[in-house]
Write a protein that holds these residues in place. Structure first.
Motif, PDB file in Angstrom:
ATOM      1  N   TRP A  45     -33.774  41.993 -77.189  1.00 42.81           N
ATOM      2  CA  TRP A  45     -32.820  42.681 -78.058  1.00 42.81           C
ATOM      3  C   TRP A  45     -33.356  44.041 -78.481  1.00 42.81           C
ATOM      4  O   TRP A  45     -32.702  45.070 -78.336  1.00 42.81           O
ATOM      5  CB  TRP A  45     -32.535  41.789 -79.260  1.00 42.81           C
ATOM      6  N   ARG A  48     -33.704  47.031 -75.915  1.00 40.09           N
ATOM      7  CA  ARG A  48     -32.539  47.850 -75.575  1.00 40.09           C
ATOM      8  C   ARG A  48     -32.476  49.103 -76.453  1.00 40.09           C
ATOM      9  O   ARG A  48     -32.092  50.175 -75.974  1.00 40.09           O
ATOM     10  CB  ARG A  48     -31.250  47.036 -75.739  1.00 40.09           C
ATOM     11  N   ASN A 131     -24.932  43.549 -81.047  1.00 42.66           N
ATOM     12  CA  ASN A 131     -24.776  43.452 -79.589  1.00 42.66           C
ATOM     13  C   ASN A 131     -23.487  42.709 -79.250  1.00 42.66           C
ATOM     14  O   ASN A 131     -23.494  41.534 -78.918  1.00 42.66           O
ATOM     15  CB  ASN A 131     -25.994  42.776 -78.944  1.00 42.66           C
ATOM     16  N   TYR A 132     -22.385  43.424 -79.307  1.00 39.06           N
ATOM     17  CA  TYR A 132     -21.090  42.846 -78.954  1.00 39.06           C
ATOM     18  C   TYR A 132     -20.947  42.823 -77.432  1.00 39.06           C
ATOM     19  O   TYR A 132     -20.164  43.574 -76.851  1.00 39.06           O
ATOM     20  CB  TYR A 132     -19.955  43.632 -79.604  1.00 39.06           C
ATOM     21  N   ILE A 133     -21.719  41.936 -76.804  1.00 34.69           N
ATOM     22  CA  ILE A 133     -21.694  41.842 -75.341  1.00 34.69           C
ATOM     23  C   ILE A 133     -21.072  40.515 -74.900  1.00 34.69           C
ATOM     24  O   ILE A 133     -21.422  39.955 -73.860  1.00 34.69           O
ATOM     25  CB  ILE A 133     -23.094  42.024 -74.739  1.00 34.69           C
ATOM     26  N   VAL A 235     -28.928  40.046 -72.227  1.00 36.47           N
ATOM     27  CA  VAL A 235     -29.300  41.341 -72.786  1.00 36.47           C
ATOM     28  C   VAL A 235     -30.004  42.249 -71.773  1.00 36.47           C
ATOM     29  O   VAL A 235     -29.698  43.419 -71.659  1.00 36.47           O
ATOM     30  CB  VAL A 235     -30.160  41.196 -74.071  1.00 36.47           C
ATOM     31  N   TRP A 252     -26.927  44.539 -72.140  1.00 30.96           N
ATOM     32  CA  TRP A 252     -26.585  45.361 -73.304  1.00 30.96           C
ATOM     33  C   TRP A 252     -27.128  46.756 -73.067  1.00 30.96           C
ATOM     34  O   TRP A 252     -28.297  46.937 -72.717  1.00 30.96           O
ATOM     35  CB  TRP A 252     -27.201  44.763 -74.559  1.00 30.96           C
ATOM     36  N   HIS A 253     -26.278  47.773 -73.265  1.00 27.87           N
ATOM     37  CA  HIS A 253     -26.684  49.164 -73.115  1.00 27.87           C
ATOM     38  C   HIS A 253     -26.521  49.860 -74.464  1.00 27.87           C
ATOM     39  O   HIS A 253     -25.403  50.102 -74.917  1.00 27.87           O
ATOM     40  CB  HIS A 253     -25.822  49.860 -72.060  1.00 27.87           C
ATOM     41  N   MET A 254     -27.621  50.184 -75.096  1.00 28.40           N
ATOM     42  CA  MET A 254     -27.585  50.799 -76.425  1.00 28.40           C
ATOM     43  C   MET A 254     -27.375  52.315 -76.360  1.00 28.40           C
ATOM     44  O   MET A 254     -27.181  52.971 -77.388  1.00 28.40           O
ATOM     45  CB  MET A 254     -28.895  50.467 -77.148  1.00 28.40           C
ATOM     46  N   SER A 279     -20.892  48.763 -78.163  1.00 29.81           N
ATOM     47  CA  SER A 279     -21.610  47.839 -77.289  1.00 29.81           C
ATOM     48  C   SER A 279     -20.667  47.126 -76.317  1.00 29.81           C
ATOM     49  O   SER A 279     -21.122  46.348 -75.486  1.00 29.81           O
ATOM     50  CB  SER A 279     -22.356  46.783 -78.122  1.00 29.81           C
ATOM     51  N   SER A 286     -22.022  47.605 -72.392  1.00 24.76           N
ATOM     52  CA  SER A 286     -22.463  46.332 -71.815  1.00 24.76           C
ATOM     53  C   SER A 286     -21.879  46.208 -70.420  1.00 24.76           C
ATOM     54  O   SER A 286     -20.917  46.898 -70.060  1.00 24.76           O
ATOM     55  CB  SER A 286     -22.027  45.150 -72.692  1.00 24.76           C
TER      56      SER A 286
END
Length: 331
Positions: A45, A48, A131-133, A235, A252-254, A279, A286
């Motif tokens: 987490w 990212r 992280n809204y993935i 993630v 996940w792509h921040m 996100s 994501s």
């Protein structure tokens, strides 16, 4: 656990950062950004956030320093230390220290904070993200449902909090779409970073018949590899490390959130807001990782269903439900 912290800034800059008033326009200067992390930067987490900030630093957009493995009891002190040192933008996660972190933000209104949180933004300078993935998690569940032969999927999580629950629930729904017969064994290890404990929990599920593991925590894919079953990543993409084990991953792509915050601070337009939506797949926050080594191993019918569903998500024709309730075993 150890903590590495690199602090910079002069007393004059620190005074300016702590003074009242609106955030200045900083378009011509290199932004000073800090990260404060309660776990090692290798953890999925947190990595990212770190990767996105490191990329911005490598481009020359920011000066980036960070502290990792910061205990909750020490988090407030580190936040204040960075603010006093003149850091203009601070990223981190405050799930266990919400009250203290928000108090620090009030004391430093000229410092922009963007923090992982389950709660709402706080004016004028405390933004939140998550992280809204759940969308790629749903898609990875479809892959898992199509790959299990025992119809038993094991799921090992850290804590049953909304940030974890929504991904696990989305994964389960995706698996059931492809395979209505699938059952789930769900367990939480009570830690964000304890690979040995996660590995033991995974072993127990494999012993009870799971032939696909949802690796929400580090350690699960190691167990899957040793027992020669499959795993689904979360993630980050760990297939390069487990080419015969990890089938797919929800990534996940921040970067969209990081770039938005940097631009706002530099323009003097930063305000407290919810970065959570950035996100989602619509904002390229994501994605579902390529199948890679499993491209020829996943059934064509399953791949076709996943591709169709992914396009529907991107077109806004299918919405993955956000379910923050604690997922339960269905064995």
């Amino acid at each position: 656990m150890t903590r590495r912290a690199v602090l910079c800034g002069a007393a004059a800059v620190a005074f300016a950062a702590a003074a009242g008033g609106s955030l200045p326009v900083l378009a011509q200067s290199k932004l000073k950004v800090a990260g404060i992390y309660t776990v090692p930067i290798e953890q999925q987490w947190v990595s990212r956030i770190h990767v996105a900030l490191k990329a911005a630093a490598d481009r020359g957009d920011i000066e980036y320093v960070w502290a990792e493995s910061v205990a909750n009891t020490d988090y407030e002190r580190v936040m204040r230390q960075y603010a006093e040192a003149g850091q203009q933008l601070v990223f981190g996660e405050v799930f266990g220290v919400e009250r203290a972190a928000r108090a620090v933000a009030k004391d430093y209104p000229k410092t922009a904070f963007v923090m992982g949180s389950s709660f709402k933004p706080q004016e004028p300078n405390f933004s939140v993200f998550d992280n809204y993935i759940q969308e790629p998690a749903y898609l990875s569940g479809m892959v898992a449902g199509g790959m299990t032969k025992s119809n038993v999927i094991g799921m090992v999580g850290g804590y049953p909090i909304p940030e974890v629950n929504r991904l696990m629930n989305a994964f389960m729904e995706g698996a059931k779409e492809v395979n209505p017969q699938v059952k789930f064994s769900v367990s939480f290890i009570g830690s964000w970073f304890d690979p040995p404990k996660a590995k033991e929990a995974a072993f127990a599920m494999i012993d009870r018949g799971a032939d696909v593991m949802y690796a929400e925590r580090f350690g699960v894919s190691d167990a899957a590899k040793e027992r020669k079953v499959l795993a689904i990543g979360n993630v980050i993409d760990t297939q390069p490390q487990y080419p015969d084990t990890v089938v797919a991953s929800a990534l996940w792509h921040m970067e969209p959130s990081v770039e938005r915050a940097i631009a706002a601070v530099k323009a003097g337009s930063y305000k407290a807001e919810d970065y959570g939506p950035y996100s989602m797949m619509a904002h390229k926050g994501s994605s579902l990782a390529p199948l890679g080594t499993f491209e020829s191993k996943v059934p064509d019918a399953v791949k076709a269903k996943v591709t169709e569903r992914e396009q529907q998500i991107r077109d806004g024709k299918f919405t993955v439900k956000v379910n923050d309730a604690e997922p339960k075993s269905t064995m």
